[in-house]
Design an enzyme around this catalytic site. Structure first.
Site, PDB file in Angstrom:
ATOM      1  CB  THR A  18      -0.909   0.025   1.253  1.00  0.00           C
ATOM      2  OG1 THR A  18      -1.550  -1.240   1.400  1.00  0.00           O
ATOM      3  CG2 THR A  18      -1.961   1.109   1.157  1.00  0.00           C
ATOM      4  NE  ARG A  22       4.950   0.989   5.163  1.00  0.00           N
ATOM      5  CZ  ARG A  22       3.946   1.703   5.625  1.00  0.00           C
ATOM      6  NH1 ARG A  22       3.189   1.210   6.586  1.00  0.00           N
ATOM      7  NH2 ARG A  22       3.692   2.900   5.146  1.00  0.00           N
ATOM      8  CG  HIS A 119       0.945   2.229  10.950  1.00  0.00           C
ATOM      9  ND1 HIS A 119       1.015   2.498   9.609  1.00  0.00           N
ATOM     10  CD2 HIS A 119       0.428   0.996  11.068  1.00  0.00           C
ATOM     11  CE1 HIS A 119       0.542   1.459   8.937  1.00  0.00           C
ATOM     12  NE2 HIS A 119       0.179   0.527   9.798  1.00  0.00           N
ATOM     13  CE  LYS A 131       5.737   6.990   0.795  1.00  0.00           C
ATOM     14  NZ  LYS A 131       4.447   7.524   1.251  1.00  0.00           N
ATOM     15  CG  ASP A 293       5.198   8.158   7.958  1.00  0.00           C
ATOM     16  OD1 ASP A 293       4.300   7.915   8.782  1.00  0.00           O
ATOM     17  OD2 ASP A 293       5.026   8.076   6.732  1.00  0.00           O
ATOM     18  CG  ASP A 295       1.895   9.508   6.753  1.00  0.00           C
ATOM     19  OD1 ASP A 295       1.822   8.998   7.891  1.00  0.00           O
ATOM     20  OD2 ASP A 295       2.084   8.843   5.713  1.00  0.00           O
ATOM     21  NE  ARG A 296      -1.376   5.679   9.296  1.00  0.00           N
ATOM     22  CZ  ARG A 296      -1.919   4.469   9.369  1.00  0.00           C
ATOM     23  NH1 ARG A 296      -2.677   4.150  10.405  1.00  0.00           N
ATOM     24  NH2 ARG A 296      -1.693   3.574   8.439  1.00  0.00           N
ATOM     25  CB  THR A 358      -6.973   1.468   0.924  1.00  0.00           C
ATOM     26  OG1 THR A 358      -8.296   1.368   1.428  1.00  0.00           O
ATOM     27  CG2 THR A 358      -6.000   1.640   2.074  1.00  0.00           C
ATOM     28  CD  GLU A 377      -5.740   6.405   2.822  1.00  0.00           C
ATOM     29  OE1 GLU A 377      -6.041   5.344   2.254  1.00  0.00           O
ATOM     30  OE2 GLU A 377      -4.594   6.664   3.201  1.00  0.00           O
ATOM     31  CD  GLU A 378      -9.672   3.267   7.265  1.00  0.00           C
ATOM     32  OE1 GLU A 378      -9.585   3.067   8.483  1.00  0.00           O
ATOM     33  OE2 GLU A 378      -8.809   2.900   6.435  1.00  0.00           O
ATOM     34  CB  SER A 379      -5.966   4.411   7.993  1.00  0.00           C
ATOM     35  OG  SER A 379      -5.612   5.147   6.834  1.00  0.00           O
ATOM     36  CE  LYS A 390      -1.377   8.185   5.847  1.00  0.00           C
ATOM     37  NZ  LYS A 390      -0.937   7.274   4.794  1.00  0.00           N
ATOM     38  NE  ARG A 510      -5.617  -2.093   7.473  1.00  0.00           N
ATOM     39  CZ  ARG A 510      -4.725  -2.165   8.458  1.00  0.00           C
ATOM     40  NH1 ARG A 510      -5.118  -2.425   9.690  1.00  0.00           N
ATOM     41  NH2 ARG A 510      -3.439  -1.979   8.226  1.00  0.00           N
TER      42      ARG A 510
END
Ligand code: VG1
Ligand code: CO
Length: 557
Positions: A18, A22, A119, A131, A293, A295-296, A358, A377-379, A390, A510
């Protein structure tokens, strides 16, 4: 010094998920593992003549997790051996993901290499990630990540230099063969961008408790939990230094290579210091956290968790209060499993609402084309067209700007929004580290059952539609299949199932559930309670507990 050509053989597991590749640190630290992947990126991006990565600027930085410095030294040598003209590297090897995106854009770099597993847990036994981002500042689209993966399967050699490590901690410029290496301040450019978008004076007076402030009669207070991850220095500079929030507003503000042994995941389970502060006696007016990182974002009011889906909708409905968005929004995009609260705001504003798979890479084209201004995003990811990732701290600052402009407690703003547009009760249940074969069989059986589900009843619920989400990018027409199984019921509620593409061990299932509640008298339930029927239905349809033997999810958000 001539580049050294190192013979190598392919690894068969270098497929980006995604958000980048990783893997466990133990996988990444195998000889040639980083080098093979980096050479594959350079090979795919090399192009012919002037349109390739050689002769151009590349940005490098990471979230500071364990193995970050080692990976950067490998990348620097390889970049020089591959003829990259200029490298911009965050001091100490640090750049938050949104800051990296901004630096790529601001300095018109050809692309960037971001080192993060976001995360996921860090440390010698934790995860690492790489990435590739393109010149728009955003994660490479699938056609590039697919080409990189293909290249990792063919690679026979890579180019590097035999040189000592460079000093990552000293700002300034040095030369490594034909490559100019610039160590830059990781925070400065980003902080300046935030000042250009938000009314810092208005937010400062909120913290001062002057005419704008004091939403609860006293001085406005907030806490920001950086979870010992990359946003610490950014939050300290912006919230405490530039906006005048008192020292101590930022919790866990020193980045640690292992995040202090915790998951740097801003959710009610892992952000315990924040939750403790916001649910304890005399809670602050506003609380937030960010991830590994940066972004959330997670947003809380006093004893109130605001779901990321609601936060996106509320930010969209109020964005015009911040100078950067005073001209209004062009459109709002959300990932498919994100609740439809944002769509209601788009409809109210009379602007388009988009539904993407996603992963932030799917927002890039809409942002570049000027069709969407806000995405989410919901995350716990929210962002805008200011960068192509993000952006956790951006969301916190937009909230602060809104709170300062409206001069109203956050809980009141949320409830007023629900009263007007209805509440989308929402929850996500994650089943982590389940057996891969079990997870694949469950998804295959669900897929096979899709044609016969519509019209059937499960308990009191009647299935209206059932499909596997397929996305056609409205800008470039590319198709992405199998992006999540969605089942909608006659009462408008919905369940989505998908397997995570960011984990490194076993499978993570999920399950996303939502139900719309327009009646203000019924909007104060706990979401697990409000969704209890749907949660049971979701289990019955997929046979989760039966197949996995789990009687409850690993994480509920
Ligand atoms: C998860 C989230 C997704 C997010 C991705 C990267 O992916 O669900 O919304 O874009 O992580 O976020 P998955 O495939 O595990 O569901 V980050 O902050 O970890 O770069
Ligand atoms: Co992240």
């Amino acid at each position: 010094m001539a580049p050294v050509i190192v013979p190598t053989t392919p690894f068969n597991d270098q497929k980006p998920g995604t958000s980048g590749l990783r893997k466990k640190v133990t996988v990444y630290s195998q000889p040639h593992y980083v080098a093979n992947f980096i050479q594959s990126i350079f090979d795919v991006m090399s192009g012919s003549g002037d349109d390739g990565i050689q002769g151009q600027t590349v940005v490098v930085g990471g979230d500071g997790r364990f193995y970050n410095p080692e990976a950067i030294q490998i990348i620097v040598r390889m970049a020089a051996a591959n003829g990259i003209r200029r490298l911009l590297i965050g001091r100490g090897g640090i750049l938050s993901t949104p800051a990296a995106s901004h630096v790529i854009r601001k300095y018109k770099a050809f692309g960037g290499i971001i080192l993060s597993a976001s995360h996921n847990q860090g440390g010698p036994d934790g995860d690492f990630g790489i990435k590739y981002n393109t010149g728009n500042g955003g994660p490479a689209p699938e056609k590039i990540t697919d080409a990189i993966f293909k290249r990792t399967g063919e690679i026979t050699e890579y180019r590097t230099l035999e040189t000592p490590d460079i000093d990552l901690d000293r700002l300034g410029t040095s030369q490594l063969e034909g490559t100019t290496v610039e160590i830059i301040d990781p925070v400065a450019d980003y902080a300046e961008l935030m000042e250009s978008l938000f009314d810092f004076d208005q937010i400062r007076s909120l913290f001062r408790g002057g005419s704008q402030g004091g939403t609860q009669g006293g001085k406005f207070r907030m806490v920001f939990d950086a979870l010992s991850a990359v946003t610490g220095p950014y939050a300290t500079e912006i919230l405490e230094k530039r906006l005048g929030a008192p020292a101590g507003t930022v919790l866990n503000g020193t980045p640690l290579p292992d995040f202090g042994g915790h998951h740097p995941d801003p959710n009610p389970v892992h952000a315990h210091d924040l939750v403790a502060a916001m649910t304890g006696p005399n809670p602050p007016d506003f609380g937030a956290a960010s991830d590994g990182d940066g972004d959330r974002n997670m947003i809380m009011g006093p004893s109130l968790f605001i779901t990321p889906s609601d936060s996106l909708a509320l930010l969209a409905a109020n964005a015009h209060l911040a100078p950067g968005y005073a001209g209004g929004l062009r459109g709002i995009a959300r990932s498919m499993p994100t609740s439809r609260a944002a769509d209601r705001v788009a409809a109210k504003l009379g602007i388009p609402g988009f539904e993407t798979p996603t992963g932030w890479k799917f927002f890039g084209n809409l942002l570049d084309a000027g069709q969407a201004t806000l995405c989410g995003e919901e995350s716990a990811g929210t962002g805008s067209d200011h960068v192509r990732e993000k952006d956790g701290l951006w969301a916190v600052l937009l909230w602060l700007n809104i709170l300062a402009a409206r001069n109203q407690p956050i809980g009141e703003i949320v409830r007023q929004h629900w009263r007007e547009l209805g509440r989308d009760y929402y929850t996500r249940h994650d089943y982590e580290d389940i057996d891969n074969a079990t997870a694949d069989a469950m998804m295959a059986d669900l897929r096979a059952s899709l044609p016969r589900l519509p019209g059937t009843r499960i308990g009191d619920a009647e299935v209206k539609t059932a499909d596997d989400f397929e996305y056609r990018d409205p800008i470039d027409g590319s198709i992405s299949k199998r992006q999540g199984i969605r089942i909608s019921f006659a009462d408008g509620s919905r369940v989505v199932y998908r397997l995570s593409g960011t984990g490194t061990g076993g499978a993570t299932l999920r399950v996303y559930m939502e139900r719309y509640e327009p009646d203000p008298a019924k909007q104060e339930l706990d979401s697990q309670e409000a969704l209890a029927g749907l949660i049971a239905t979701a289990d019955a349809v997929a046979g989760i507990s039966k197949r996995t033997g789990r009687d409850k999810p690993s994480v509920i958000t």
